[in-house]
Design a protein around this motif. Structure first.
Motif, PDB file in Angstrom:
ATOM      1  N   VAL A 353       0.883  -1.165   0.000  1.00  0.00           N
ATOM      2  CA  VAL A 353       0.000   0.000   0.000  1.00  0.00           C
ATOM      3  C   VAL A 353       0.923   1.217   0.000  1.00  0.00           C
ATOM      4  CG1 VAL A 353      -1.650   1.374   1.345  1.00  0.00           C
ATOM      5  CG2 VAL A 353      -1.901  -1.119   1.209  1.00  0.00           C
ATOM      6  N   VAL A 354       0.656   2.157  -0.883  1.00  0.00           N
ATOM      7  CA  VAL A 354       1.551   3.303  -1.018  1.00  0.00           C
ATOM      8  C   VAL A 354       0.767   4.604  -0.873  1.00  0.00           C
ATOM      9  CG1 VAL A 354       3.172   4.513  -2.531  1.00  0.00           C
ATOM     10  CG2 VAL A 354       3.103   2.009  -2.526  1.00  0.00           C
ATOM     11  N   TYR A 355       1.238   5.428   0.042  1.00  0.00           N
ATOM     12  CA  TYR A 355       0.697   6.778   0.247  1.00  0.00           C
ATOM     13  C   TYR A 355       1.679   7.763  -0.365  1.00  0.00           C
ATOM     14  CZ  TYR A 355       0.521  11.153   3.030  1.00  0.00           C
ATOM     15  OH  TYR A 355       0.508  12.464   3.450  1.00  0.00           O
ATOM     16  N   THR A 356       1.186   8.632  -1.213  1.00  0.00           N
ATOM     17  CA  THR A 356       2.036   9.671  -1.815  1.00  0.00           C
ATOM     18  C   THR A 356       1.408  11.027  -1.563  1.00  0.00           C
ATOM     19  OG1 THR A 356       3.076   8.375  -3.575  1.00  0.00           O
ATOM     20  CG2 THR A 356       2.726  10.682  -4.034  1.00  0.00           C
ATOM     21  N   CYS A 357       2.247  11.974  -1.205  1.00  0.00           N
ATOM     22  CA  CYS A 357       1.788  13.356  -1.016  1.00  0.00           C
ATOM     23  C   CYS A 357       2.649  14.256  -1.886  1.00  0.00           C
ATOM     24  CB  CYS A 357       1.893  13.759   0.447  1.00  0.00           C
ATOM     25  SG  CYS A 357       1.199  15.390   0.797  1.00  0.00           S
ATOM     26  N   ARG A 358       2.022  14.956  -2.827  1.00  0.00           N
ATOM     27  CA  ARG A 358       2.739  15.857  -3.723  1.00  0.00           C
ATOM     28  C   ARG A 358       2.200  17.268  -3.571  1.00  0.00           C
ATOM     29  NH1 ARG A 358       1.775  13.205  -9.517  1.00  0.00           N
ATOM     30  NH2 ARG A 358      -0.312  13.134  -8.687  1.00  0.00           N
ATOM     31  N   PRO A 359       3.017  18.267  -3.891  1.00  0.00           N
ATOM     32  CA  PRO A 359       2.448  19.619  -3.893  1.00  0.00           C
ATOM     33  C   PRO A 359       1.401  19.737  -4.993  1.00  0.00           C
ATOM     34  CG  PRO A 359       4.687  19.616  -4.771  1.00  0.00           C
ATOM     35  CD  PRO A 359       4.426  18.246  -4.252  1.00  0.00           C
ATOM     36  N   MET A 360       0.338  20.463  -4.696  1.00  0.00           N
ATOM     37  CA  MET A 360      -0.770  20.602  -5.642  1.00  0.00           C
ATOM     38  C   MET A 360      -0.293  21.210  -6.947  1.00  0.00           C
ATOM     39  SD  MET A 360      -4.355  20.454  -5.493  1.00  0.00           S
ATOM     40  CE  MET A 360      -4.890  20.982  -3.887  1.00  0.00           C
ATOM     41  N   GLU A 361       0.593  22.182  -6.883  1.00  0.00           N
ATOM     42  CA  GLU A 361       1.083  22.834  -8.085  1.00  0.00           C
ATOM     43  C   GLU A 361       2.593  22.926  -8.001  1.00  0.00           C
ATOM     44  OE1 GLU A 361      -2.839  25.704  -8.169  1.00  0.00           O
ATOM     45  OE2 GLU A 361      -0.855  26.562  -7.920  1.00  0.00           O
ATOM     46  N   GLY A 362       3.194  23.095  -9.166  1.00  0.00           N
ATOM     47  CA  GLY A 362       4.626  23.328  -9.187  1.00  0.00           C
ATOM     48  C   GLY A 362       5.426  22.038  -9.173  1.00  0.00           C
ATOM     49  N   SER A 363       6.705  22.172  -8.913  1.00  0.00           N
ATOM     50  CA  SER A 363       7.628  21.049  -9.015  1.00  0.00           C
ATOM     51  C   SER A 363       7.329  19.983  -7.968  1.00  0.00           C
ATOM     52  CB  SER A 363       9.057  21.572  -8.830  1.00  0.00           C
ATOM     53  OG  SER A 363       9.939  20.484  -8.693  1.00  0.00           O
ATOM     54  N   PRO A 364       7.430  18.723  -8.385  1.00  0.00           N
ATOM     55  CA  PRO A 364       7.127  17.637  -7.423  1.00  0.00           C
ATOM     56  C   PRO A 364       8.300  17.257  -6.540  1.00  0.00           C
ATOM     57  CG  PRO A 364       7.577  16.703  -9.585  1.00  0.00           C
ATOM     58  CD  PRO A 364       7.705  18.196  -9.737  1.00  0.00           C
ATOM     59  N   GLU A 365       9.356  18.058  -6.517  1.00  0.00           N
ATOM     60  CA  GLU A 365      10.555  17.631  -5.789  1.00  0.00           C
ATOM     61  C   GLU A 365      10.350  17.507  -4.293  1.00  0.00           C
ATOM     62  OE1 GLU A 365      12.225  20.327  -8.082  1.00  0.00           O
ATOM     63  OE2 GLU A 365      12.784  18.801  -9.509  1.00  0.00           O
ATOM     64  N   THR A 366       9.321  18.123  -3.747  1.00  0.00           N
ATOM     65  CA  THR A 366       9.093  17.975  -2.306  1.00  0.00           C
ATOM     66  C   THR A 366       8.104  16.855  -2.008  1.00  0.00           C
ATOM     67  OG1 THR A 366       7.351  19.642  -2.390  1.00  0.00           O
ATOM     68  CG2 THR A 366       9.569  20.405  -1.863  1.00  0.00           C
ATOM     69  N   SER A 367       7.818  16.019  -2.999  1.00  0.00           N
ATOM     70  CA  SER A 367       6.902  14.898  -2.766  1.00  0.00           C
ATOM     71  C   SER A 367       7.485  13.924  -1.764  1.00  0.00           C
ATOM     72  CB  SER A 367       6.647  14.159  -4.089  1.00  0.00           C
ATOM     73  OG  SER A 367       6.114  15.031  -5.051  1.00  0.00           O
ATOM     74  N   VAL A 368       6.583  13.245  -1.062  1.00  0.00           N
ATOM     75  CA  VAL A 368       6.997  12.201  -0.115  1.00  0.00           C
ATOM     76  C   VAL A 368       6.065  11.020  -0.283  1.00  0.00           C
ATOM     77  CG1 VAL A 368       8.045  13.688   1.622  1.00  0.00           C
ATOM     78  CG2 VAL A 368       5.596  13.299   1.666  1.00  0.00           C
ATOM     79  N   ALA A 369       6.540   9.846   0.113  1.00  0.00           N
ATOM     80  CA  ALA A 369       5.713   8.655   0.019  1.00  0.00           C
ATOM     81  C   ALA A 369       6.043   7.703   1.167  1.00  0.00           C
ATOM     82  CB  ALA A 369       5.930   7.952  -1.323  1.00  0.00           C
ATOM     83  N   VAL A 370       5.043   6.925   1.553  1.00  0.00           N
ATOM     84  CA  VAL A 370       5.240   5.838   2.510  1.00  0.00           C
ATOM     85  C   VAL A 370       4.810   4.550   1.814  1.00  0.00           C
ATOM     86  CG1 VAL A 370       4.501   4.849   4.694  1.00  0.00           C
ATOM     87  CG2 VAL A 370       4.883   7.313   4.512  1.00  0.00           C
ATOM     88  N   VAL A 371       5.735   3.607   1.746  1.00  0.00           N
ATOM     89  CA  VAL A 371       5.462   2.317   1.110  1.00  0.00           C
ATOM     90  C   VAL A 371       5.300   1.292   2.232  1.00  0.00           C
ATOM     91  CG1 VAL A 371       6.353   0.535  -0.427  1.00  0.00           C
ATOM     92  CG2 VAL A 371       6.840   2.960  -0.900  1.00  0.00           C
ATOM     93  N   TYR A 372       4.117   0.721   2.355  1.00  0.00           N
ATOM     94  CA  TYR A 372       3.876  -0.275   3.403  1.00  0.00           C
ATOM     95  C   TYR A 372       3.756  -1.651   2.759  1.00  0.00           C
ATOM     96  CZ  TYR A 372       1.645  -3.115   6.904  1.00  0.00           C
ATOM     97  OH  TYR A 372       1.351  -4.144   7.763  1.00  0.00           O
ATOM     98  N   ASP A 373       4.510  -2.615   3.315  1.00  0.00           N
ATOM     99  CA  ASP A 373       4.494  -3.990   2.822  1.00  0.00           C
ATOM    100  C   ASP A 373       3.709  -4.833   3.815  1.00  0.00           C
ATOM    101  OD1 ASP A 373       7.112  -6.291   1.694  1.00  0.00           O
ATOM    102  OD2 ASP A 373       4.962  -6.537   1.941  1.00  0.00           O
ATOM    103  N   ALA A 374       2.513  -5.277   3.390  1.00  0.00           N
ATOM    104  CA  ALA A 374       1.663  -6.050   4.306  1.00  0.00           C
ATOM    105  C   ALA A 374       2.250  -7.428   4.585  1.00  0.00           C
ATOM    106  CB  ALA A 374       0.257  -6.194   3.723  1.00  0.00           C
ATOM    107  N   ALA A 375       3.102  -7.921   3.695  1.00  0.00           N
ATOM    108  CA  ALA A 375       3.651  -9.261   3.896  1.00  0.00           C
ATOM    109  C   ALA A 375       4.714  -9.284   4.992  1.00  0.00           C
ATOM    110  CB  ALA A 375       4.234  -9.788   2.585  1.00  0.00           C
TER     111      ALA A 375
END
Lengths: 408, 168
Positions: A353-375
């Motif tokens: 399951v992957v959560y991604t948060c990106r800025p609404m506008e402009g460059s995506p360089e400040t994006s962050v994500a959490v990757v959860y492995d259920a296994a």
């Protein structure tokens, strides 16, 4: 003007009614303007002096046979049409990610690519289970800038891209196994309608709906060759293939997740989540999901064959779909703190399951994500956007998108 | 700028500052940001005053600059987010319910991205058409339509619930 717009207009107008400017504001404006004007004049004089000095430099200083001084090369304008942003930093994917994906399977899709001499920046919006990446160019731009926005299919297997549309006011991308879907502004009667492209058909995209699609944050969902969405009257629909006949579902409300054959629909009267089998129209409540879960457009859902997940109030919950058993709750999810707000995407694959948060506008360089492995019950924090579908994970690493399969 | 021009600009600022400040309040929703916005817009106008003063309505020009500053991600010092008070649940009195709804709506409007809010102001307060709004903001009419629609859709969703919840 309907009731809501009348109320909005009324509330906006009220803001200005009693607004007397603070004392001295006019004087401050005048002083600041004069200061800036003086600085501008000083700068112009300096620039003129420098130009004269450059012209007057004797050839001996340049060296015999040296070429004349070249003007400073202006940095290339990005596809956004604005000044270039900071250089892309290549974050090293944490070692923990290497324990989730099989790096030997990794394929890359460069973010930058050349089209007839024009450098474009590709931004991924959805990942299909088969490894197709649906995204666009010009979508990094401020929506108020008139740029060339197009939808493209990214093919990590070849590192190439195929254009799906010309310039379009389009968003809400969703990628299934064989169909790709998005919303596009097509006529003046509706804000957005549903568009569909069938992979391998050789046919151009088609408009699926005559009516408009409701503009929830994740308005369209696909799995396999089936698409689910909700219309402007909050009626939920599905269609099989791009040219199938849309069928209305028995539960009205936003479709918030879809894992064939089950669509997850919010019953707007109660805020409860319902699951609807789109082949039989049977509906039921969802095990393990609290009543009234819907928090408006600030609740995000994702589903796969085994997993159901949602994000609300910066907390991620992951459940086993059939039993409702909680895999994990992760609170205080990171945000990208975009100046114009954040955009959250939640995706679910066979075990990630992957959560991604990106800025609404402009460059995506400040994006962050959490990757959860259920296994393995492990999570990995990434300093980039990421998406999962099926047994694959797509994330951004430096100048590339990287697609890899999840470790068995 | 010649002294005569400078005087005219000063007079314009003193004469119109109240009206422009009120418009900035409509756009931004709070006094701090309104003050910054109107100051920046007027300074930029002052720097271009020689050509601006010949226009039919310099005030309309300043309002245009303000709206464009809103959509162009105008950077300003981050201040604490100013929100309307969230009412308690279980309100039954109709008048109180109306006040509560207004507070929720005000908070929801404040939570919209600045550009989206500017579109709503131009369309529903200034009553400009989509084409006129697009001309003010320097974008396509389709963008105006979609931003207005998405803004209203967000507000509608917020009002369907009783309490707002903020994600950041």
């Amino acid at each position: 003007m309907d009731e809501l717009t009348a109320r909005v207009a009324e509330r906006l107008e009220l803001r200005g009614l009693d607004g007397a400017p603070p004392a001295g504001l006019a004087d401050r404006v005048i002083n600041v303007m004069r200061t800036r004007r003086r600085r501008r004049r000083r700068g112009a004089v300096l620039a003129a002096a420098l130009a004269v000095a450059v012209v007057a430099v004797p050839a001996s200083v340049l060296g015999r046979g040296a070429a004349p001084l070249e003007p400073t090369q202006t940095p290339p304008v990005t596809a956004t049409g604005g000044p270039p942003g900071p250089p892309l930093v290549a974050p090293r994917a944490p070692e923990a990610l290497d324990q989730v994906v099989d790096r030997s399977s990794a394929l890359t899709l460069p973010v930058e690519f050349d089209v007839d001499g024009q450098l474009l920046l590709f931004r991924a919006e959805a990942l299909g289970a088969g490894g197709i990446v649906l995204g666009g160019t010009g979508f990094d731009a401020d929506p108020f800038r008139d740029t060339d926005r197009r939808i493209w299919i990214g093919l990590p297997a070849t590192g190439g891209r195929v254009p799906l549309t010309g310039p379009a006011d389009a968003w809400g991308h969703a990628a299934g196994g064989t169909v790709l879907a998005w919303l596009e502004h097509r006529d003046e009667q509706h804000d957005y309608q549903l568009m569909c492209a069938q992979l391998g058909s050789g046919r151009p995209p088609v408009q699926v709906t005559r009516g408009g699609v409701q503009k929830y944050e994740q308005p369209v969902h696909t799995d396999g060759d089936t698409i689910a969405w909700v219309d402007e009257e909050n009626a939920a629909w599905v269609v099989t293939g791009c040219t199938g006949t849309p069928r209305r579902l028995p539960v009205d409300g936003p479709v918030v997740a879809f894992a064939y054959p089950e669509a997850f629909v919010v019953d707007l009267r109660s805020g409860d989540l319902r699951v609807v089998d789109v082949t039989t129209n049977a509906s039921a409540s969802v095990a393990g999901v609290p009543a009234g879960i819907w928090n408006g457009d600030f609740t995000y859902f994702a589903a796969s064959r085994e997993l159901l997940a949602w994000v609300s109030n910066r907390t991620l919950m992951v459940l086993h779909r059939r039993t409702g058993r909680v895999y994990r709750s992760i609170s205080k999810l990171p945000v990208s703190n975009g100046a114009a707000g954040d955009r959250i995407t939640l995706t679910a694959g066979d075990r990630l399951v992957v959560y991604t948060c990106r800025p609404m506008e402009g460059s995506p360089e400040t994006s962050v994500a959490v990757v959860y492995d259920a296994a393995t019950d492990r999570e990995v924090l990434l300093a980039s956007e990421a998406y999962t579908a099926g047994e694959r994970l797509l994330w951004r690493e430096g100048p590339d998108y990287v697609l890899a399969t999840v470790r068995p | 700028m010649a002294d005569a021009d400078m005087t005219l600009f000063d007079e314009f600022v003193v004469d119109r500052i109240a009206s422009l400040y009120r418009y900035a309040l409509v756009l931004t929703g709070n006094r701090h940001d309104a003050e910054d916005l109107v100051q920046e817009a007027l300074v930029r106008t002052g720097l271009a005053w020689r050509s601006v003063r010949r226009k039919d309505s310099p005030e309309r020009y300043v309002r245009t600059v303000m709206a464009r500053l809103m959509v162009n991600r105008w950077r300003r010092p981050r201040r604490e987010r100013l929100m309307a008070d969230v009412p308690d649940r279980g309100v039954e009195d109709a008048e109180l319910a109306r006040v509560s709804d207004d507070a929720v709506l005000d908070a929801a409007i404040n939570a919209l991205p600045p550009g989206m809010r500017a579109v709503l102001v131009l369309r529903y307060v200034d009553q400009l058409s989509e084409a006129e709004t697009a001309a003010v903001l320097g974008c396509r009419p389709g963008t105006v339509k979609s931003q207005a629609a998405r803004g209203l859709a967000k507000l509608r969703v917020m009002l369907e619930r009783e309490e707002p919840t903020w994600t950041s």
